[in-house]
Scaffold this motif. Structure first.
Motif, PDB file in Angstrom:
ATOM      1  N   VAL A 173       0.875  -1.174   0.000  1.00 46.16           N
ATOM      2  CA  VAL A 173       0.000   0.000   0.000  1.00 46.16           C
ATOM      3  C   VAL A 173       0.913   1.225   0.000  1.00 46.16           C
ATOM      4  O   VAL A 173       1.819   1.325   0.824  1.00 46.16           O
ATOM      5  N   TYR A 174       0.658   2.115  -0.928  1.00 46.01           N
ATOM      6  CA  TYR A 174       1.479   3.314  -1.082  1.00 46.01           C
ATOM      7  C   TYR A 174       0.738   4.528  -0.533  1.00 46.01           C
ATOM      8  O   TYR A 174      -0.446   4.736  -0.835  1.00 46.01           O
ATOM      9  N   TYR A 175       1.477   5.325   0.250  1.00 44.37           N
ATOM     10  CA  TYR A 175       0.913   6.515   0.876  1.00 44.37           C
ATOM     11  C   TYR A 175       1.720   7.741   0.477  1.00 44.37           C
ATOM     12  O   TYR A 175       2.948   7.683   0.411  1.00 44.37           O
ATOM     13  N   CYS A 176       1.037   8.846   0.245  1.00 48.04           N
ATOM     14  CA  CYS A 176       1.759  10.099   0.032  1.00 48.04           C
ATOM     15  C   CYS A 176       1.656  10.944   1.303  1.00 48.04           C
ATOM     16  O   CYS A 176       0.696  10.841   2.077  1.00 48.04           O
ATOM     17  N   ASN A 177       2.668  11.761   1.493  1.00 46.52           N
ATOM     18  CA  ASN A 177       2.739  12.678   2.631  1.00 46.52           C
ATOM     19  C   ASN A 177       3.219  14.017   2.098  1.00 46.52           C
ATOM     20  O   ASN A 177       4.247  14.083   1.418  1.00 46.52           O
ATOM     21  N   VAL A 178       2.468  15.056   2.385  1.00 43.85           N
ATOM     22  CA  VAL A 178       2.821  16.394   1.893  1.00 43.85           C
ATOM     23  C   VAL A 178       2.727  17.382   3.032  1.00 43.85           C
ATOM     24  O   VAL A 178       1.752  17.386   3.790  1.00 43.85           O
ATOM     25  N   GLY A 179       3.739  18.231   3.150  1.00 45.98           N
ATOM     26  CA  GLY A 179       3.725  19.295   4.143  1.00 45.98           C
ATOM     27  C   GLY A 179       3.968  20.629   3.463  1.00 45.98           C
ATOM     28  O   GLY A 179       4.754  20.713   2.524  1.00 45.98           O
ATOM     29  N   GLY A 180       3.258  21.645   3.916  1.00 44.89           N
ATOM     30  CA  GLY A 180       3.434  22.949   3.307  1.00 44.89           C
ATOM     31  C   GLY A 180       2.487  23.976   3.864  1.00 44.89           C
ATOM     32  O   GLY A 180       2.058  23.883   5.015  1.00 44.89           O
ATOM     33  N   GLN A 181       2.151  24.943   3.039  1.00 48.38           N
ATOM     34  CA  GLN A 181       1.267  26.037   3.437  1.00 48.38           C
ATOM     35  C   GLN A 181       0.315  26.335   2.290  1.00 48.38           C
ATOM     36  O   GLN A 181       0.725  26.404   1.133  1.00 48.38           O
ATOM     37  N   THR A 182      -0.954  26.526   2.633  1.00 49.07           N
ATOM     38  CA  THR A 182      -1.933  26.855   1.603  1.00 49.07           C
ATOM     39  C   THR A 182      -1.884  28.344   1.295  1.00 49.07           C
ATOM     40  O   THR A 182      -1.244  29.133   1.994  1.00 49.07           O
ATOM     41  N   VAL A 183      -2.569  28.739   0.244  1.00 50.36           N
ATOM     42  CA  VAL A 183      -2.608  30.162  -0.125  1.00 50.36           C
ATOM     43  C   VAL A 183      -3.298  30.980   0.950  1.00 50.36           C
ATOM     44  O   VAL A 183      -3.100  32.195   1.046  1.00 50.36           O
ATOM     45  N   GLU A 184      -4.124  30.342   1.765  1.00 49.82           N
ATOM     46  CA  GLU A 184      -4.793  31.035   2.872  1.00 49.82           C
ATOM     47  C   GLU A 184      -3.893  31.178   4.085  1.00 49.82           C
ATOM     48  O   GLU A 184      -4.295  31.763   5.096  1.00 49.82           O
ATOM     49  N   GLY A 185      -2.687  30.594   4.007  1.00 44.69           N
ATOM     50  CA  GLY A 185      -1.754  30.688   5.115  1.00 44.69           C
ATOM     51  C   GLY A 185      -1.817  29.532   6.089  1.00 44.69           C
ATOM     52  O   GLY A 185      -1.139  29.556   7.115  1.00 44.69           O
ATOM     53  N   TYR A 186      -2.620  28.529   5.774  1.00 48.80           N
ATOM     54  CA  TYR A 186      -2.764  27.385   6.683  1.00 48.80           C
ATOM     55  C   TYR A 186      -1.612  26.409   6.469  1.00 48.80           C
ATOM     56  O   TYR A 186      -1.358  25.978   5.356  1.00 48.80           O
ATOM     57  N   ARG A 187      -0.926  26.084   7.546  1.00 42.01           N
ATOM     58  CA  ARG A 187       0.171  25.124   7.472  1.00 42.01           C
ATOM     59  C   ARG A 187      -0.363  23.726   7.718  1.00 42.01           C
ATOM     60  O   ARG A 187      -1.205  23.529   8.613  1.00 42.01           O
ATOM     61  N   PHE A 188       0.134  22.774   6.963  1.00 47.01           N
ATOM     62  CA  PHE A 188      -0.385  21.422   7.059  1.00 47.01           C
ATOM     63  C   PHE A 188       0.716  20.398   6.870  1.00 47.01           C
ATOM     64  O   PHE A 188       1.781  20.670   6.307  1.00 47.01           O
ATOM     65  N   ASP A 189       0.410  19.196   7.334  1.00 42.98           N
ATOM     66  CA  ASP A 189       1.241  18.013   7.118  1.00 42.98           C
ATOM     67  C   ASP A 189       0.258  16.851   7.039  1.00 42.98           C
ATOM     68  O   ASP A 189      -0.229  16.382   8.067  1.00 42.98           O
ATOM     69  N   SER A 190      -0.054  16.439   5.841  1.00 43.89           N
ATOM     70  CA  SER A 190      -1.154  15.503   5.624  1.00 43.89           C
ATOM     71  C   SER A 190      -0.689  14.217   4.961  1.00 43.89           C
ATOM     72  O   SER A 190       0.327  14.199   4.250  1.00 43.89           O
ATOM     73  N   TRP A 191      -1.505  13.181   5.201  1.00 41.93           N
ATOM     74  CA  TRP A 191      -1.269  11.874   4.582  1.00 41.93           C
ATOM     75  C   TRP A 191      -2.438  11.507   3.680  1.00 41.93           C
ATOM     76  O   TRP A 191      -3.595  11.832   3.979  1.00 41.93           O
ATOM     77  N   GLY A 192      -2.126  10.805   2.592  1.00 36.11           N
ATOM     78  CA  GLY A 192      -3.175  10.264   1.751  1.00 36.11           C
ATOM     79  C   GLY A 192      -3.766   9.009   2.368  1.00 36.11           C
ATOM     80  O   GLY A 192      -3.263   8.493   3.377  1.00 36.11           O
ATOM     81  N   GLN A 193      -4.830   8.523   1.766  1.00 40.36           N
ATOM     82  CA  GLN A 193      -5.552   7.381   2.325  1.00 40.36           C
ATOM     83  C   GLN A 193      -4.893   6.049   1.981  1.00 40.36           C
ATOM     84  O   GLN A 193      -5.236   5.017   2.553  1.00 40.36           O
ATOM     85  N   GLY A 194      -3.949   6.067   1.058  1.00 37.25           N
ATOM     86  CA  GLY A 194      -3.278   4.842   0.649  1.00 37.25           C
ATOM     87  C   GLY A 194      -3.890   4.260  -0.605  1.00 37.25           C
ATOM     88  O   GLY A 194      -5.117   4.319  -0.802  1.00 37.25           O
ATOM     89  N   THR A 195      -3.046   3.703  -1.452  1.00 37.60           N
ATOM     90  CA  THR A 195      -3.520   3.046  -2.665  1.00 37.60           C
ATOM     91  C   THR A 195      -2.725   1.752  -2.849  1.00 37.60           C
ATOM     92  O   THR A 195      -1.503   1.729  -2.690  1.00 37.60           O
ATOM     93  N   GLN A 196      -3.448   0.685  -3.145  1.00 38.43           N
ATOM     94  CA  GLN A 196      -2.814  -0.634  -3.253  1.00 38.43           C
ATOM     95  C   GLN A 196      -2.145  -0.790  -4.615  1.00 38.43           C
ATOM     96  O   GLN A 196      -2.762  -0.524  -5.661  1.00 38.43           O
ATOM     97  N   VAL A 197      -0.902  -1.243  -4.577  1.00 38.83           N
ATOM     98  CA  VAL A 197      -0.182  -1.619  -5.790  1.00 38.83           C
ATOM     99  C   VAL A 197       0.187  -3.093  -5.668  1.00 38.83           C
ATOM    100  O   VAL A 197       0.832  -3.496  -4.690  1.00 38.83           O
ATOM    101  N   THR A 198      -0.241  -3.874  -6.635  1.00 34.45           N
ATOM    102  CA  THR A 198       0.056  -5.299  -6.648  1.00 34.45           C
ATOM    103  C   THR A 198       0.789  -5.648  -7.934  1.00 34.45           C
ATOM    104  O   THR A 198       0.282  -5.372  -9.034  1.00 34.45           O
ATOM    105  N   VAL A 199       1.968  -6.227  -7.783  1.00 36.88           N
ATOM    106  CA  VAL A 199       2.768  -6.609  -8.945  1.00 36.88           C
ATOM    107  C   VAL A 199       2.745  -8.132  -9.042  1.00 36.88           C
ATOM    108  O   VAL A 199       3.298  -8.829  -8.185  1.00 36.88           O
ATOM    109  N   SER A 200       2.103  -8.612 -10.080  1.00 27.08           N
ATOM    110  CA  SER A 200       1.938 -10.056 -10.214  1.00 27.08           C
ATOM    111  C   SER A 200       1.624 -10.402 -11.655  1.00 27.08           C
ATOM    112  O   SER A 200       0.971  -9.627 -12.368  1.00 27.08           O
ATOM    113  N   SER A 201       2.062 -11.574 -12.069  1.00 26.02           N
ATOM    114  CA  SER A 201       1.735 -12.048 -13.414  1.00 26.02           C
ATOM    115  C   SER A 201       0.495 -12.938 -13.372  1.00 26.02           C
ATOM    116  O   SER A 201       0.040 -13.414 -14.415  1.00 26.02           O
TER     117      SER A 201
END
Length: 120
Positions: free
Chosen positions: A92-120
């Motif tokens: 399961v792959y997750y993204c994490n992003v930290g920064g500031q929005t145009v409104e000035g709100y600072r954040f550090d957020s995680w995505g919900q996750g997405t499954q990657v399956t490598v198989s023949s």
């Protein structure tokens, strides 16, 4: 609050490619850091690839030369291009992003996750 929505996961054959996307729900004024992590069953979450606000990137030895992190500031989206995938990339792959929005709100957020399956 800034939500991150991931997409692009799925089933892929060994040697194939996938591109994961991580879209922020609000406009990002400044991106401090972004990263893609993965967690396989029974293993700890690990960093796959990261990017600083200045654009410097780094990646895990296991994916060097195969995975690339990038971002599109206009779309408030971070990507993970996965090439030459292997069965051991299955997780399961997750993204994490930290920064500031145009409104000035600072954040550090995680995505919900997405499954990657490598198989023949």
């Amino acid at each position: 609050q800034v939500q991150l929505v991931e997409s692009g996961g799925g089933l892929v054959q060994p040697g194939g490619s996938l591109r994961l996307s991580c879209a922020a729900s609000r406009r990002i004024f400044r991106l401090n850091a972004a990263g893609w992590y993965r967690q396989a069953p029974g293993k700890q979450r690990e960093l796959v690839a990261g990017s600083t606000g200045g654009g410097t990137t780094n990646d895990a030895d296991s994916v060097t030369g195969r995975f690339t992190i990038s971002r599109d500031n206009a779309k408030n989206t971070v990507y993970l291009q996965m090439n030459s995938v292997k069965p051991e990339d299955t997780a399961v792959y997750y993204c994490n992003v930290g920064g500031q929005t145009v409104e000035g709100y600072r954040f550090d957020s995680w995505g919900q996750g997405t499954q990657v399956t490598v198989s023949s």
